[in-house]
Write a protein that holds these residues in place. Sequence first.
Motif, PDB file in Angstrom:
ATOM      1  N   GLU A  79      -7.432   4.551  -4.287  1.00  0.00           N
ATOM      2  CA  GLU A  79      -8.434   4.856  -3.257  1.00  0.00           C
ATOM      3  C   GLU A  79      -8.422   6.338  -2.900  1.00  0.00           C
ATOM      4  O   GLU A  79      -7.359   6.923  -2.700  1.00  0.00           O
ATOM      5  N   TRP A  80      -9.611   6.939  -2.846  1.00  0.00           N
ATOM      6  CA  TRP A  80      -9.741   8.317  -2.351  1.00  0.00           C
ATOM      7  C   TRP A  80     -11.125   8.450  -1.702  1.00  0.00           C
ATOM      8  O   TRP A  80     -12.098   7.913  -2.228  1.00  0.00           O
ATOM      9  N   GLN A 103     -11.435  -3.422   2.886  1.00  0.00           N
ATOM     10  CA  GLN A 103     -10.966  -2.040   3.040  1.00  0.00           C
ATOM     11  C   GLN A 103     -12.131  -1.048   3.143  1.00  0.00           C
ATOM     12  O   GLN A 103     -11.906   0.157   3.311  1.00  0.00           O
ATOM     13  N   ILE A 150       0.855  -1.195   0.000  1.00  0.00           N
ATOM     14  CA  ILE A 150       0.000   0.000   0.000  1.00  0.00           C
ATOM     15  C   ILE A 150       0.893   1.248   0.000  1.00  0.00           C
ATOM     16  O   ILE A 150       1.766   1.388   0.851  1.00  0.00           O
ATOM     17  N   LEU A 151       0.702   2.093  -0.985  1.00  0.00           N
ATOM     18  CA  LEU A 151       1.501   3.321  -1.103  1.00  0.00           C
ATOM     19  C   LEU A 151       0.624   4.540  -0.805  1.00  0.00           C
ATOM     20  O   LEU A 151      -0.477   4.656  -1.350  1.00  0.00           O
ATOM     21  N   GLN A 152       1.121   5.429   0.037  1.00  0.00           N
ATOM     22  CA  GLN A 152       0.400   6.678   0.297  1.00  0.00           C
ATOM     23  C   GLN A 152       0.911   7.744  -0.671  1.00  0.00           C
ATOM     24  O   GLN A 152       2.108   7.983  -0.740  1.00  0.00           O
ATOM     25  N   ARG A 153      -0.004   8.339  -1.385  1.00  0.00           N
ATOM     26  CA  ARG A 153       0.357   9.404  -2.310  1.00  0.00           C
ATOM     27  C   ARG A 153      -0.473  10.641  -1.984  1.00  0.00           C
ATOM     28  O   ARG A 153      -1.413  10.564  -1.205  1.00  0.00           O
ATOM     29  N   TYR A 176      -4.398  10.431  -2.504  1.00  0.00           N
ATOM     30  CA  TYR A 176      -4.953   9.098  -2.740  1.00  0.00           C
ATOM     31  C   TYR A 176      -4.010   8.032  -2.187  1.00  0.00           C
ATOM     32  O   TYR A 176      -2.862   8.302  -1.823  1.00  0.00           O
ATOM     33  N   THR A 177      -4.558   6.831  -2.097  1.00  0.00           N
ATOM     34  CA  THR A 177      -3.768   5.677  -1.673  1.00  0.00           C
ATOM     35  C   THR A 177      -3.777   4.681  -2.820  1.00  0.00           C
ATOM     36  O   THR A 177      -4.797   4.522  -3.494  1.00  0.00           O
ATOM     37  N   HIS A 234      -3.146   0.751  -3.857  1.00  0.00           N
ATOM     38  CA  HIS A 234      -2.980  -0.623  -3.387  1.00  0.00           C
ATOM     39  C   HIS A 234      -2.481  -1.474  -4.549  1.00  0.00           C
ATOM     40  O   HIS A 234      -3.135  -1.550  -5.590  1.00  0.00           O
TER      41      HIS A 234
END
Length: 266
Positions: A35-36, A58, A12-15, A18-19, A21
């Motif tokens: 994901e947002w 999730q 899982i990367l946090q940007r 948004y995230t 997966h």
Amino acid sequence: MTSTLHRTQSVILQREGYTLHILPVLEDNYAYIIEWDGRAAVVDLPDGEPVLKYLKQQGLSLELVLNTHAHFDHVAGNLEVKEATGCTIVGPATDSIPGLDRPVREGDVVMAGPLRFTVLETPGHTRHDIVYYAESGHVLFSGDTLFAGGCGRLFECTEDTMWDSLVKLRDLPDETEVFPGHEYAADNLAFAHQYLPDHRELTARLDVVCALRSDQFPVVPTSIGIEKAANIFFLADDPEIQAALNLSGCEPAVAFGEIRKRKDRF
Ligand code: ZN
Ligand code: FE
């Protein structure tokens, strides 16, 4: 039989805003969930069930599917997921994308939360491959056109067509993060390394890839800059690479086609 197949870990990367997966599905495919605000878009659907399960875990509501091409290992989950979530399916304008709601072409814009994707047509692997490029986020979902250390097989097009598509991606900014459709990095780098055992960037990259894979991590994301330094297919017009492969003086697309053929037999 001892299996060398590893079950790749999800990451899982946090940007900013948004995230992302990274979800390994089937043997070596990836589905990418953006994901947002509790909502989600997924890039390619190799299988419906694990993606639906993950979205539920999730607590995400799926709005969009972005398909890169019509091969089964990228669209197999479309109908099941559409039925379960009512999501909109975006993909290349061809009949063979199941449940396609919104056919897109070169230059079309697709919004996925904070990410504004531009569709780039990259025929070569199939006639209808597209990739999704978010210039402001420096993100590229490259499907089966560009892999870490490699590129897709030529199923429906000539080497000239694929070479043009690869050059189009090579011209994107170096910092662009690349999320490919498959985990083929170790195999691709091993193939290249046999011709170029002393190539500095390739050797360094192979070390990184082996370390990641021995811990079952995805070699994702890569970047345009990394691929320009260590992807033999991107380097088909490089005199040093051509010399090492006995292809000196070849037209770039011809050299590329020969490298692709050798990799097919590897
Ligand atoms: Zn494919
Ligand atoms: Fe594929």
